[in-house]
Design a protein around this motif. Structure first.
Motif, PDB file in Angstrom:
ATOM      1  N   ILE A  48       0.844  -1.204   0.000  1.00 57.97           N
ATOM      2  CA  ILE A  48       0.000   0.000   0.000  1.00 57.97           C
ATOM      3  C   ILE A  48       0.876   1.250   0.000  1.00 57.97           C
ATOM      4  CG2 ILE A  48      -1.619   1.369   1.377  1.00 57.97           C
ATOM      5  CD1 ILE A  48      -2.953  -0.920  -0.045  1.00 57.97           C
ATOM      6  N   GLY A  49       1.923   1.235   0.836  1.00 58.12           N
ATOM      7  CA  GLY A  49       2.843   2.367   0.896  1.00 58.12           C
ATOM      8  C   GLY A  49       3.545   2.603  -0.431  1.00 58.12           C
ATOM      9  N   ALA A  50       3.947   1.524  -1.097  1.00 54.70           N
ATOM     10  CA  ALA A  50       4.616   1.659  -2.399  1.00 54.70           C
ATOM     11  C   ALA A  50       3.688   2.271  -3.435  1.00 54.70           C
ATOM     12  CB  ALA A  50       5.112   0.288  -2.866  1.00 54.70           C
ATOM     13  N   LEU A  93      10.208   0.442  -8.166  1.00 55.07           N
ATOM     14  CA  LEU A  93      11.085  -0.303  -7.259  1.00 55.07           C
ATOM     15  C   LEU A  93      11.636   0.597  -6.165  1.00 55.07           C
ATOM     16  CD1 LEU A  93      12.469  -2.939  -6.515  1.00 55.07           C
ATOM     17  CD2 LEU A  93      14.313  -2.375  -8.102  1.00 55.07           C
ATOM     18  N   ASP A  94      11.948   1.850  -6.503  1.00 57.82           N
ATOM     19  CA  ASP A  94      12.430   2.789  -5.491  1.00 57.82           C
ATOM     20  C   ASP A  94      11.324   3.126  -4.492  1.00 57.82           C
ATOM     21  OD1 ASP A  94      14.853   2.776  -6.716  1.00 57.82           O
ATOM     22  OD2 ASP A  94      14.737   4.797  -7.552  1.00 57.82           O
ATOM     23  N   ALA A  95      10.093   3.268  -4.996  1.00 48.94           N
ATOM     24  CA  ALA A  95       8.961   3.521  -4.102  1.00 48.94           C
ATOM     25  C   ALA A  95       8.738   2.331  -3.171  1.00 48.94           C
ATOM     26  CB  ALA A  95       7.699   3.800  -4.910  1.00 48.94           C
ATOM     27  N   HIS A 146      23.393   4.029  -4.360  1.00 48.15           N
ATOM     28  CA  HIS A 146      23.893   3.657  -5.681  1.00 48.15           C
ATOM     29  C   HIS A 146      23.711   2.165  -5.977  1.00 48.15           C
ATOM     30  CE1 HIS A 146      26.307   7.209  -4.359  1.00 48.15           C
ATOM     31  NE2 HIS A 146      26.002   7.628  -5.553  1.00 48.15           N
ATOM     32  N   VAL A 147      22.905   1.486  -5.177  1.00 48.75           N
ATOM     33  CA  VAL A 147      22.775   0.040  -5.313  1.00 48.75           C
ATOM     34  C   VAL A 147      21.995  -0.312  -6.579  1.00 48.75           C
ATOM     35  CG1 VAL A 147      20.604  -0.172  -4.031  1.00 48.75           C
ATOM     36  CG2 VAL A 147      22.293  -2.033  -3.951  1.00 48.75           C
ATOM     37  N   SER A 148      22.288  -1.480  -7.147  1.00 48.18           N
ATOM     38  CA  SER A 148      21.598  -1.951  -8.348  1.00 48.18           C
ATOM     39  C   SER A 148      20.177  -2.396  -8.005  1.00 48.18           C
ATOM     40  CB  SER A 148      22.367  -3.122  -8.967  1.00 48.18           C
ATOM     41  OG  SER A 148      22.355  -4.234  -8.083  1.00 48.18           O
ATOM     42  N   ASP A 149      19.373  -2.632  -9.037  1.00 45.19           N
ATOM     43  CA  ASP A 149      17.993  -3.074  -8.812  1.00 45.19           C
ATOM     44  C   ASP A 149      17.955  -4.412  -8.078  1.00 45.19           C
ATOM     45  OD1 ASP A 149      17.083  -0.807 -10.013  1.00 45.19           O
ATOM     46  OD2 ASP A 149      16.519  -1.757 -11.914  1.00 45.19           O
ATOM     47  N   ILE A 183      15.620  -5.178   0.464  1.00 42.71           N
ATOM     48  CA  ILE A 183      14.214  -5.201   0.884  1.00 42.71           C
ATOM     49  C   ILE A 183      13.919  -6.477   1.664  1.00 42.71           C
ATOM     50  CG2 ILE A 183      11.842  -5.426   0.042  1.00 42.71           C
ATOM     51  CD1 ILE A 183      12.591  -3.496  -2.225  1.00 42.71           C
ATOM     52  N   VAL A 184      14.382  -7.617   1.140  1.00 41.51           N
ATOM     53  CA  VAL A 184      14.171  -8.898   1.824  1.00 41.51           C
ATOM     54  C   VAL A 184      14.855  -8.903   3.192  1.00 41.51           C
ATOM     55  CG1 VAL A 184      14.621 -11.379   1.728  1.00 41.51           C
ATOM     56  CG2 VAL A 184      13.881 -10.168  -0.342  1.00 41.51           C
ATOM     57  N   LEU A 185      16.079  -8.380   3.253  1.00 41.56           N
ATOM     58  CA  LEU A 185      16.789  -8.323   4.526  1.00 41.56           C
ATOM     59  C   LEU A 185      16.040  -7.458   5.539  1.00 41.56           C
ATOM     60  CD1 LEU A 185      20.521  -7.963   3.387  1.00 41.56           C
ATOM     61  CD2 LEU A 185      19.508  -9.902   4.587  1.00 41.56           C
ATOM     62  N   MET A 186      15.544  -6.307   5.101  1.00 40.78           N
ATOM     63  CA  MET A 186      14.800  -5.433   6.010  1.00 40.78           C
ATOM     64  C   MET A 186      13.525  -6.107   6.504  1.00 40.78           C
ATOM     65  SD  MET A 186      15.222  -1.555   4.448  1.00 40.78           S
ATOM     66  CE  MET A 186      14.635  -1.950   2.784  1.00 40.78           C
ATOM     67  N   PHE A 187      12.817  -6.765   5.591  1.00 41.48           N
ATOM     68  CA  PHE A 187      11.555  -7.423   5.957  1.00 41.48           C
ATOM     69  C   PHE A 187      11.794  -8.566   6.937  1.00 41.48           C
ATOM     70  CE2 PHE A 187       8.419 -10.783   5.143  1.00 41.48           C
ATOM     71  CZ  PHE A 187       7.256 -10.111   5.497  1.00 41.48           C
ATOM     72  N   VAL A 188      12.759  -9.410   6.641  1.00 41.68           N
ATOM     73  CA  VAL A 188      13.063 -10.540   7.520  1.00 41.68           C
ATOM     74  C   VAL A 188      13.564 -10.050   8.868  1.00 41.68           C
ATOM     75  CG1 VAL A 188      14.533 -12.567   7.832  1.00 41.68           C
ATOM     76  CG2 VAL A 188      13.524 -12.097   5.592  1.00 41.68           C
ATOM     77  N   GLY A 189      14.397  -8.994   8.849  1.00 35.63           N
ATOM     78  CA  GLY A 189      14.921  -8.465  10.095  1.00 35.63           C
ATOM     79  C   GLY A 189      13.847  -7.869  10.977  1.00 35.63           C
ATOM     80  N   ARG A 190      12.879  -7.185  10.382  1.00 27.63           N
ATOM     81  CA  ARG A 190      11.797  -6.590  11.185  1.00 27.63           C
ATOM     82  C   ARG A 190      10.830  -7.643  11.675  1.00 27.63           C
ATOM     83  NH1 ARG A 190       9.335  -4.922  14.619  1.00 27.63           N
ATOM     84  NH2 ARG A 190       7.950  -3.114  14.753  1.00 27.63           N
ATOM     85  N   LEU A 191      10.554  -8.629  10.869  1.00 31.60           N
ATOM     86  CA  LEU A 191       9.561  -9.635  11.229  1.00 31.60           C
ATOM     87  C   LEU A 191      10.156 -10.778  12.034  1.00 31.60           C
ATOM     88  CD1 LEU A 191       6.524 -10.272  10.646  1.00 31.60           C
ATOM     89  CD2 LEU A 191       7.336 -11.740   8.809  1.00 31.60           C
ATOM     90  N   GLY A 192      11.416 -11.114  11.763  1.00 33.41           N
ATOM     91  CA  GLY A 192      12.021 -12.299  12.341  1.00 33.41           C
ATOM     92  C   GLY A 192      11.986 -12.409  13.850  1.00 33.41           C
ATOM     93  N   PRO A 193      12.404 -11.385  14.593  1.00 28.77           N
ATOM     94  CA  PRO A 193      12.459 -11.511  16.045  1.00 28.77           C
ATOM     95  C   PRO A 193      11.128 -11.883  16.680  1.00 28.77           C
ATOM     96  CG  PRO A 193      13.680  -9.590  15.336  1.00 28.77           C
ATOM     97  CD  PRO A 193      12.995 -10.128  14.130  1.00 28.77           C
ATOM     98  N   VAL A 194      10.044 -11.189  16.328  1.00 29.04           N
ATOM     99  CA  VAL A 194       8.756 -11.490  16.951  1.00 29.04           C
ATOM    100  C   VAL A 194       8.224 -12.834  16.490  1.00 29.04           C
ATOM    101  CG1 VAL A 194       8.084  -9.111  17.401  1.00 29.04           C
ATOM    102  CG2 VAL A 194       7.630 -10.086  15.174  1.00 29.04           C
TER     103      VAL A 194
END
Length: 455
Positions: free
Chosen positions: A31-33, A51-53, A409-412, A419-430
């Motif tokens: 939804i945010g994207a 992809l940036d959004a 400057h990261v590639s697509d 994105i996957v790392l951020m999602f797993v990191g935020r969700l993983g602990p709980v």
């Protein structure tokens, strides 16, 4: 008929609390994207690939703050409000925000919803969870409002009142939720983040207090509020507060020693400025991702030290990430107990259960493995130094948001990995906490004990 009903029950999808959390975060990110990719969210004269959004939405919802675009330059006021709203939802948890609306409309909170709330808050049980949510919402409102008043009143000395109020509210929410987004790049003569305020004691202290309160967790905040009355802390709060303080002091000393003579960071500053700069990096590295010096200009040894601080992270049930200071405390206690030849791990005269020790080891190894995998994949897609890639991967998984310059400057493909790392990191602990707290089945037999040579 009974067989048909049984078949229907099997086919009916009933998501578990961890699945509700995962689907909820994915839904909010998407939804945010969609909102951030619309022309109304984009600054005039600029364009944003989807992809940036998506990346910015994931970064905000996961309260990471890694930016592929500059929030103050590339987004309109509407887009900036969307980003900070996502950070608020991600920091407090979408179920907490949903509970707020349920309480406002006097709707009953079902037991299943209480389970999801327990999952999202990393709370011990469902008993008293709604009462705890009320406290969370109240504490967050009071802290963010106080931060907004302090920052707005200070910003009024250097910008119009309306802009100062907007900046105060935006940055108070961002700092408390450890999101790391800022708007200061709107000023052409300034660098992004808080580099302009490196020697400003007021902005430094207020920002560090907001980051600290967001990073210790709402359970600890609740006990800090009630401490004058009951004069007692739980073991959890003692561990979080003591190790947070110790890591802050140690981090300040190490960063000050390593960067004292660096002409690109602390050397040009006054004695007080050097101390403030080192302290701020020590505080922000474990959760917030803001900077008063350019992380890309730090010495490599300092960057690696910050990787360690990012890996440890903030407190459980907080807006920060990492393996959590409690996990680090248990691992350190286990190491000391092993060295001293003791069977039990003791913290503040309390024995830590073997199950919690196993959880700490498992969670640390899992986090380490995911960061290693992300670093290896980014090493294939990006042509920069290994340390820069490790720094960015750790920052993404631990939802810190501090960048050494790679993200912009990261590639697509690299964006998708982050994105996957951020999602797993935020969700993983709980998710892991809920999974490990489920009732285990009693084993009917045990295998014979074996011995393996270690060391």
């Amino acid at each position: 008929m009974q067989k048909l009903e049984a078949l229907r029950n099997r086919l009916r999808f009933r998501p578990s609390p961890p699945q509700v959390m995962a689907f909820g975060f994915i839904f909010i990110i998407l939804i945010g994207a969609q909102l951030l990719s619309r022309p109304v969210s984009i600054a005039e004269g600029t364009s944003i690939p989807y992809l940036d959004a998506l990346f910015m939405s994931a970064s905000a919802t996961c309260v990471t703050g890694l930016p592929v675009l500059n929030t103050g330059i590339h987004f309109s006021v509407f887009g900036q409000i969307v980003i900070i709203a996502l950070a608020q939802i991600g920091g407090l948890g979408f179920m907490t925000m949903a509970t707020l609306f349920a309480l406002l409309f006097r709707k009953r909170i079902s037991f299943r919803e209480r389970l999801v709330l327990q999952e999202s808050m990393n709370y011990g049980s469902t008993e008293g969870i709604v009462r705890m949510i009320r406290k969370v919402l109240l504490y967050a409102l009071v802290i963010e409002l106080s931060g907004a008043v302090l920052l707005s009143s200070y910003f009024m000395l250097e910008m119009p009142a309306g802009q100062a109020l907007y900046f105060g509210i935006f940055h108070s929410i961002s700092f408390f939720n450890n999101a790391g987004f800022d708007l200061f790049a709107q000023f052409p003569e300034r660098a992004s983040s808080l580099i302009h305020y490196v020697e400003d004691p007021f902005v430094n202290v207020v920002s560090m207090l907001l980051i600290f309160l967001g990073g210790i967790g709402f359970i600890v905040i609740s006990e800090l509020v009630t401490y004058p009355k009951i004069k007692k802390f739980s073991l959890h709060s003692k561990v979080v507060l003591s190790f947070t303080g110790a890591l802050t002091v140690i981090g300040t000393i190490v960063i000050l020693a390593l960067e004292f003579s660096n002409p690109h960071t602390l050397q040009p500053l006054s004695a007080a400025g050097k101390f403030l700069g080192a302290t701020f990096q020590s505080v922000t590295a474990r959760s917030a991702g803001l900077s008063t010096v350019d992380p890309g200009m730090l010495r490599e040894v300092t960057q690696f030290f910050l990787v360690l601080l990012m890996f440890i992270g903030a407190g459980p049930g907080s807006t920060g990430g990492g393996i959590r200071v409690t996990t680090f405390a248990i691992l350190l206690g286990a190491m000391i107990a092993m060295i001293r030849g003791r069977e039990d791990v003791i913290l503040f005269r309390y024995r830590i259960a073997k199950r919690q020790i196993h959880q700490a080891i498992m969670f640390t190894l899992l986090a380490f493995s995911i960061i290693c995998a992300g670093t290896m994949l980014l090493s294939i897609t990006e042509s920069v130094s290994f340390l820069s890639i490790l720094f960015e991967a750790t920052s993404a998984y631990c939802t810190v948001g501090m960048s050494a310059g790679l993200t912009s400057h990261v590639s697509d493909t690299g964006k998708i990995i982050l994105i996957v790392l951020m999602f797993v990191g935020r969700l993983g602990p709980v998710t892991l906490a809920f999974a490990l707290n489920t009732r285990s089945k009693k084993e009917l037999y045990r295998f014979p004990e074996g011995k393996i040579t270690i060391g």
